[in-house]
Scaffold this motif. Structure first.
Motif, PDB file in Angstrom:
ATOM      1  N   GLY A   1       0.800  -1.224   0.000  1.00 39.22           N
ATOM      2  CA  GLY A   1       0.000   0.000   0.000  1.00 39.22           C
ATOM      3  C   GLY A   1       0.832   1.274   0.000  1.00 39.22           C
ATOM      4  O   GLY A   1       0.315   2.348   0.292  1.00 39.22           O
ATOM      5  N   PHE A   2       2.112   1.171  -0.337  1.00 32.66           N
ATOM      6  CA  PHE A   2       2.965   2.357  -0.376  1.00 32.66           C
ATOM      7  C   PHE A   2       2.538   3.238  -1.545  1.00 32.66           C
ATOM      8  O   PHE A   2       2.235   2.750  -2.633  1.00 32.66           O
ATOM      9  N   GLU A   3       2.544   4.513  -1.334  1.00 37.37           N
ATOM     10  CA  GLU A   3       2.130   5.476  -2.352  1.00 37.37           C
ATOM     11  C   GLU A   3       3.308   5.839  -3.255  1.00 37.37           C
ATOM     12  O   GLU A   3       4.432   5.986  -2.782  1.00 37.37           O
ATOM     13  N   ARG A   4       3.048   5.962  -4.531  1.00 33.08           N
ATOM     14  CA  ARG A   4       4.066   6.401  -5.492  1.00 33.08           C
ATOM     15  C   ARG A   4       4.189   7.912  -5.463  1.00 33.08           C
ATOM     16  O   ARG A   4       3.179   8.611  -5.460  1.00 33.08           O
ATOM     17  N   VAL A   5       5.420   8.415  -5.469  1.00 34.10           N
ATOM     18  CA  VAL A   5       5.648   9.832  -5.716  1.00 34.10           C
ATOM     19  C   VAL A   5       5.675   9.980  -7.229  1.00 34.10           C
ATOM     20  O   VAL A   5       6.491   9.351  -7.905  1.00 34.10           O
ATOM     21  N   ILE A   6       4.776  10.761  -7.751  1.00 34.13           N
ATOM     22  CA  ILE A   6       4.720  10.957  -9.199  1.00 34.13           C
ATOM     23  C   ILE A   6       5.710  12.066  -9.554  1.00 34.13           C
ATOM     24  O   ILE A   6       5.700  13.138  -8.949  1.00 34.13           O
ATOM     25  N   THR A   7       6.570  11.774 -10.514  1.00 35.24           N
ATOM     26  CA  THR A   7       7.584  12.727 -10.934  1.00 35.24           C
ATOM     27  C   THR A   7       7.175  13.387 -12.249  1.00 35.24           C
ATOM     28  O   THR A   7       6.186  13.002 -12.870  1.00 35.24           O
ATOM     29  N   HIS A   8       7.935  14.371 -12.644  1.00 34.87           N
ATOM     30  CA  HIS A   8       7.629  15.189 -13.820  1.00 34.87           C
ATOM     31  C   HIS A   8       8.576  14.842 -14.963  1.00 34.87           C
ATOM     32  O   HIS A   8       9.738  14.523 -14.731  1.00 34.87           O
ATOM     33  N   THR A   9       8.086  14.952 -16.190  1.00 33.79           N
ATOM     34  CA  THR A   9       8.950  14.764 -17.358  1.00 33.79           C
ATOM     35  C   THR A   9       8.438  15.572 -18.541  1.00 33.79           C
ATOM     36  O   THR A   9       7.238  15.855 -18.638  1.00 33.79           O
ATOM     37  N   THR A  10       9.370  15.910 -19.426  1.00 33.31           N
ATOM     38  CA  THR A  10       8.987  16.585 -20.677  1.00 33.31           C
ATOM     39  C   THR A  10       8.871  15.596 -21.831  1.00 33.31           C
ATOM     40  O   THR A  10       8.525  15.986 -22.937  1.00 33.31           O
ATOM     41  N   ARG A  11       9.143  14.294 -21.590  1.00 29.58           N
ATOM     42  CA  ARG A  11       8.999  13.336 -22.688  1.00 29.58           C
ATOM     43  C   ARG A  11       7.523  13.031 -22.904  1.00 29.58           C
ATOM     44  O   ARG A  11       6.698  13.207 -22.019  1.00 29.58           O
ATOM     45  N   ALA A  12       7.201  12.550 -24.090  1.00 35.22           N
ATOM     46  CA  ALA A  12       5.822  12.175 -24.415  1.00 35.22           C
ATOM     47  C   ALA A  12       5.466  10.869 -23.699  1.00 35.22           C
ATOM     48  O   ALA A  12       6.339  10.037 -23.444  1.00 35.22           O
ATOM     49  N   PRO A  13       4.193  10.680 -23.380  1.00 34.01           N
ATOM     50  CA  PRO A  13       3.786   9.410 -22.749  1.00 34.01           C
ATOM     51  C   PRO A  13       4.034   8.229 -23.682  1.00 34.01           C
ATOM     52  O   PRO A  13       3.848   8.335 -24.886  1.00 34.01           O
ATOM     53  N   ARG A  14       4.455   7.106 -23.088  1.00 37.28           N
ATOM     54  CA  ARG A  14       4.547   5.855 -23.836  1.00 37.28           C
ATOM     55  C   ARG A  14       3.149   5.257 -23.896  1.00 37.28           C
ATOM     56  O   ARG A  14       2.257   5.644 -23.148  1.00 37.28           O
ATOM     57  N   LYS A  15       2.999   4.271 -24.753  1.00 41.08           N
ATOM     58  CA  LYS A  15       1.704   3.605 -24.901  1.00 41.08           C
ATOM     59  C   LYS A  15       1.230   3.115 -23.524  1.00 41.08           C
ATOM     60  O   LYS A  15       1.955   2.444 -22.802  1.00 41.08           O
ATOM     61  N   GLY A  16       0.003   3.485 -23.152  1.00 39.58           N
ATOM     62  CA  GLY A  16      -0.587   3.048 -21.897  1.00 39.58           C
ATOM     63  C   GLY A  16      -0.308   3.953 -20.711  1.00 39.58           C
ATOM     64  O   GLY A  16      -0.921   3.807 -19.660  1.00 39.58           O
TER      65      GLY A  16
END
Length: 190
Positions: free
Chosen positions: A31-46
Motif C-alpha cells: 500500500g505504499f504510495e508512489r511519488v509521481i515525478t515530472h517529465t517533458t517526454r511524451a507518454p509511452r503507450k498506456g
C-alpha cells in the motif's frame, strides 16, 4: 498522521532494470504510495498523465518546485516538493523512481522523513535490452537509449551513492520479491 516517521524508498538503477515493476509491487502488496515525478517526454503507450508522470511542456516543467531535476536522453525529469507532499498525505511510506544523479541529490538534503535507497541491478546488458524491447520500443530506439551517457552512467552504482544503497539484483522476479519482503520486515505499519 499518528506521529510515526514518514519513509521514502528511493529506487534507482539502469533503464530496464525493473524499477517500475518493483514500485508497483510495493504499492499492491504494502500500500505504499508512489511519488509521481515530472517529465517533458511524451507518454509511452498506456501511460497516463498524473498517474505515471506529470507530463509537462518545457515551459510548465520549469514552474515546479523541484527537490532534484536532471536531463535524461534529451528530456527533463524531476521530483517536486508538491509530489512528495501528495504521496505522504496518502501513506506514511512512499516510493520514488530516480536516476542515479537524482538519488545522489537526495543523499545531500536534510529531510523530515527517513530515506531508504535501493539500487536495482540486472546481471547483463542483454537482459536490459530484452526488457526494454518488451516495452514495445524498436531495436533502434533501445540501442540508442542504452548508448546514451545517462544510461551508461546508471548501469553501475556511482561510488558516492554506494554507501547509501542496498543493492538488489533483479534477475528472477520471485527472488527479487523475497529480498524486498525481507528488507521490509522492519515495518509493515506503513
Amino acid at each position: 498522521m499518528d506521529g510515526k516517521m514518514q519513509r521514502l524508498i528511493i529506487i534507482c538503477g539502469a533503464t530496464g532494470s525493473g524499477k517500475t515493476t518493483i514500485q508497483n509491487y510495493l504499492a499492491s502488496k504494502y500500500g505504499f504510495e508512489r511519488v509521481i515525478t515530472h517529465t517533458t517526454r511524451a507518454p509511452r503507450k498506456g501511460e497516463e498523465d498524473k498517474k505515471d508522470y506529470y507530463f509537462e511542456s518545457e515551459e510548465s516543467f520549469l514552474k515546479n518546485h523541484f527537490v532534484e531535476q536532471v536531463k535524461y536522453a534529451g528530456f527533463q525529469y524531476g521530483s517536486s516538493h508538491e509530489g512528495l507532499k501528495r504521496a505522504f498525505e496518502k501513506s506514511k511510506t512512499a516510493t520514488i523512481i530516480l536516476d542515479t544523479q537524482g538519488a545522489i541529490s537526495y543523499t545531500k538534503i536534510v529531510a523530515a522523513f527517513e530515506m531508504i535507497f535501493w539500487y536495482i541491478e540486472v546481471p547483463s546488458e542483454k537482459q536490459l535490452e530484452m526488457r526494454i524491447l518488451n516495452r514495445g520500443q524498436s531495436e533502434e530506439e533501445v540501442k540508442k537509449r542504452l548508448a546514451s551517457v545517462e544510461a551508461r552512467r546508471d548501469m553501475k552504482i556511482p561510488q558516492n551513492l554506494e554507501p547509501f544503497c542496498e543493492i538488489i539484483e533483479n534477475a528472477l522476479w520471485k527472488d527479487t520479491k523475497r529480498k524486498i519482503d525481507k528488507l521490509l520486515e522492519f515495518g509493515r505499519d506503513n
